[in-house]
Design an enzyme around this catalytic site. Structure first.
Site, mmCIF file in Angstrom:
data_model
loop_
_atom_site.group_PDB
_atom_site.id
_atom_site.type_symbol
_atom_site.label_atom_id
_atom_site.label_comp_id
_atom_site.label_asym_id
_atom_site.label_seq_id
_atom_site.Cartn_x
_atom_site.Cartn_y
_atom_site.Cartn_z
ATOM 1 N N LYS A 120 5.455 18.410 -2.817
ATOM 2 C CA LYS A 120 6.090 17.706 -3.936
ATOM 3 C C LYS A 120 6.270 18.642 -5.121
ATOM 4 O O LYS A 120 5.497 19.586 -5.282
ATOM 5 C CB LYS A 120 5.188 16.530 -4.379
ATOM 6 C CG LYS A 120 5.127 15.367 -3.430
ATOM 7 C CD LYS A 120 4.202 14.289 -3.986
ATOM 8 C CE LYS A 120 4.067 13.120 -3.018
ATOM 9 N NZ LYS A 120 5.306 12.361 -2.842
ATOM 10 N N ARG A 153 3.136 6.349 6.360
ATOM 11 C CA ARG A 153 3.516 5.569 7.545
ATOM 12 C C ARG A 153 2.811 6.089 8.796
ATOM 13 O O ARG A 153 2.547 5.337 9.724
ATOM 14 C CB ARG A 153 5.046 5.574 7.688
ATOM 15 C CG ARG A 153 5.637 6.940 7.882
ATOM 16 C CD ARG A 153 7.133 6.978 7.597
ATOM 17 N NE ARG A 153 7.430 6.965 6.167
ATOM 18 C CZ ARG A 153 8.650 6.963 5.645
ATOM 19 N NH1 ARG A 153 9.709 6.962 6.439
ATOM 20 N NH2 ARG A 153 8.823 6.970 4.352
HETATM 21 N N1 BES Z 1 2.922 8.439 -1.782
HETATM 22 C C1 BES Z 1 4.321 8.658 -1.674
HETATM 23 C C2 BES Z 1 5.153 7.514 -2.253
HETATM 24 C C3 BES Z 1 5.124 7.338 -3.741
HETATM 25 C C4 BES Z 1 6.124 7.884 -4.515
HETATM 26 C C5 BES Z 1 4.152 6.569 -4.337
HETATM 27 C C6 BES Z 1 6.118 7.674 -5.880
HETATM 28 C C7 BES Z 1 4.141 6.366 -5.710
HETATM 29 C C8 BES Z 1 5.135 6.917 -6.471
HETATM 30 C C9 BES Z 1 4.721 8.805 -0.214
HETATM 31 O O1 BES Z 1 3.771 9.369 0.615
HETATM 32 C C10 BES Z 1 5.920 9.683 -0.168
HETATM 33 O O2 BES Z 1 5.795 10.825 -0.525
HETATM 34 N N2 BES Z 1 7.052 9.158 0.284
HETATM 35 C C11 BES Z 1 8.261 9.890 0.345
HETATM 36 C C12 BES Z 1 8.931 9.562 1.652
HETATM 37 C C13 BES Z 1 10.123 10.435 1.956
HETATM 38 C C14 BES Z 1 9.663 11.840 2.213
HETATM 39 C C15 BES Z 1 10.829 9.877 3.151
HETATM 40 C C16 BES Z 1 9.127 9.481 -0.834
HETATM 41 O O3 BES Z 1 9.123 8.317 -1.216
HETATM 42 O O4 BES Z 1 9.769 10.366 -1.412
HETATM 43 MN MN MN Z 2 3.899 11.483 0.636
#
Ligand code: BES
Ligand code: MN
Ligand code: ZN
Length: 504
Positions: free
Chosen positions: A279, A353
């Site tokens: 990230k 997931r």
């Molecule tokens: N933990 C994150 C989701 C999240 C994002 C929670 C912002 C709280 C605030 C999750 O694991 C994630 O990174 N999801 C990705 C999925 C994508 C790579 C398909 C996302 O939402 O960007």
């Molecule tokens: Mn994630």
């Protein structure tokens, strides 16, 4: 480390308003209120309330706050008048928030005893009013500044709930106490940073909370997780030096409704860096709350046990960090789930997931007949619904409706989202059964469809709390920080089991 919450003594009293002995007397005020049930209130404010209304300083709009001294022989030291909006629009949710606003106002003024006047309103029964006012006062007694070494926080010592005429409200009061306290337990866990709450610490603290509540606890270590072939959970854990854990809790009451087992599954990523698909630095600190689904399940299970909900419940919380270590999974890697289905990992940041898929499978192995999972799963859900409403996905519609109604009783806003099969083609893989990402369009929905693959077609609901687990903008009733969303929803759902027992 400072204590972050304390449960005040909460009691119901029939004492006349003028004789309520408290540092702060909290009175909801409706728009166009004639205060027929509180004729002395304006005089007790020395006329301040009437003057404030006259010049428009206080209109009674929802969540407005007006604090003044109590005079004229009233026992309370100060008065907090809290706007409740139009009387006909009053809801239990609004009353809970009013109680929180009053409690927070007291603490900000270093006042530690409060009394709340539960004024009659058409939409809220007295029992419900007692429960939600207790919840609201208790969640006001949370302070997330646990590592500040100056000025420990001020906590409420007691909250009296006034019901005119009195009466017996023991059950409602106990529900409110337990729901409020368990919401705070969950917030305390969510609030912890990634370095103090590693998967092992999370598991141990969850287990301790569960044992204290009388739950049956099983803690699976990395060896046991490997034995069970949970390839998705192990895969996510590979990038970290901290080993994964799977916390399993069971509530098996003698009075359980027959034939159903509620299975709760919570995402327990103690820190989500994104892994190799790392990230950006901005806001990455927020990813310490990526275990809030797991924390909600722990809090809910504690409430379910303490209130002896009449249903068998199994809870499964997969716990791991998502780190980019040298042995981490890489985009393009294939993982085999415990169920046997294979997944092509297109993005290691779609880790929630993966761990939930093995968790849902395990809940089924433990006999679950009805599933609910809860997770800070997708940024896409925050785009779709914002920061105040959780996404609610699932099938069949009857089960979705039960969870929706539990969330309404809980004051946890959620809203139904579709899980049409049409979206499934976005998860197609060239090499495995499916991928773990479906691209940007409908990102919260494709995440839900991934989870559905592991539900064995049981009734299932998925709550995406990515936007709701952490409050960014402080509200009068919700300071910045962990919200405890989901705790009361899941507990309310279990308490209502006899109403959904025949739902297939
Ligand atoms: N933990 C994150 C989701 C999240 C994002 C929670 C912002 C709280 C605030 C999750 O694991 C994630 O990174 N999801 C990705 C999925 C994508 C790579 C398909 C996302 O939402 O960007
Ligand atoms: Mn994630
Ligand atoms: Zn995550």
């Amino acid at each position: 480390m400072n204590t972050v919450h304390r449960t005040p003594t909460v009691t119901v009293t029939g004492t006349a308003t003028r004789d309520l002995d408290a540092d702060l007397l909290i009175v909801p005020a409706f728009e166009e209120d004639d205060f027929a049930d509180e004729p002395e209130l304006d005089a007790a404010s020395g006329g301040e309330l009437g003057r404030a209304r006259g010049r428009g300083e206080f209109k009674g709009k929802a969540y407005e706050l007006f604090v003044t001294s109590a005079v004229g022989g009233w026992k309370a030291r100060r008065l907090a008048i809290v706007g409740a909006g139009p009387r006909r629009e009053m809801t239990s949710d609004r009353l809970r928030r009013i109680a929180t606003i009053g409690g927070l106002a007291a603490r900000q003024r270093r006042l530690t005893t409060v009394a709340i006047v539960l004024r009659p309103a058409p939409g809220v029964s007295v029992d419900t009013a007692v429960q939600v006012a207790a919840e609201g006062a208790i969640v006001a007694n949370f302070d997330g500044a646990s590592y500040k070494t100056e000025q420990p926080p001020i906590f409420l010592e007691s909250a009296q709930l006034q019901v005119k005429g009195g009466g017996a409200f023991d059950a409602a009061l106990e529900r409110g106490r337990v729901m409020g306290e368990c919401t705070n337990l969950s917030r305390e866990l969510s609030n912890e940073p990634g370095n103090t709450l590693t998967p092992r610490v999370f598991a141990d603290r969850g287990a301790a909370i569960a044992r204290a509540a009388g739950l049956h606890v099983d803690l699976l270590d990395e060896g046991k997780i490997a034995e069970l072939k949970m390839g998705m959970l192990l895969g996510v854990g590979r990038g970290s030096h901290e080993p994964p854990r799977m916390l399993v809790l069971r509530h098996e009451p003698k009075n359980a409704v027959k034939g159903v087992v509620l299975g709760l599954v919570g995402k327990g990523i103690t820190f989500d860096t994104g892994g190799i698909s790392i990230k950006p630095a901005e806001n990455m600190d927020k990813m310490k709350d990526d275990m809030s689904g797991g924390a909600a399940v722990i809090g809910a299970m504690a409430a379910i046990a303490r209130l002896n909900a009449p249903v068998t419940v199994v809870a499964v919380i997969p716990m791991t960090e998502n780190m980019p270590g040298g042995r981490a999974i890489k985009p393009g890697d294939i993982l085999t789930s415990a169920e046997g289905k294979t997944v092509e990992v297109m993005n290691t940041d779609a880790e929630g997931r993966l761990v939930l898929g093995d968790g849902l499978w395990y809940a089924r192995q433990l006999g679950a007949t009805h599933l609910v999972d809860i997770a800070t799963l997708t940024g896409a859900c925050v785009v779709a619904l914002g920061k105040s409403t959780s996404g609610l996905f699932g099938a069949p519609t009857g089960w979705v409706a039960e969870v929706l109604s539990a969330s309404e009783r809980a004051g946890d806003r959620s809203w139904p989202m579709p899980v049409f099969d049409d979206y499934k083609e976005q998860l197609k893989s060239e090499i495995a059964d499916f991928t773990n990402t479906g691209g940007r369009p409908g990102g919260a929905i494709t995440a839900a469809l991934f989870l559905k693959e592991f539900t064995g077609n049981l009734p299932w609901v998925h709550l995406d709390i990515a936007g709701t687990a952490w409050a960014e903008e402080p509200k009068p009733y919700q300071p910045k920080g962990a919200t405890g969303v989901g705790v009361r929803t899941l507990a309310e759902l279990a308490l209502a089991a006899s109403s959904w027992v025949n739902l297939k």
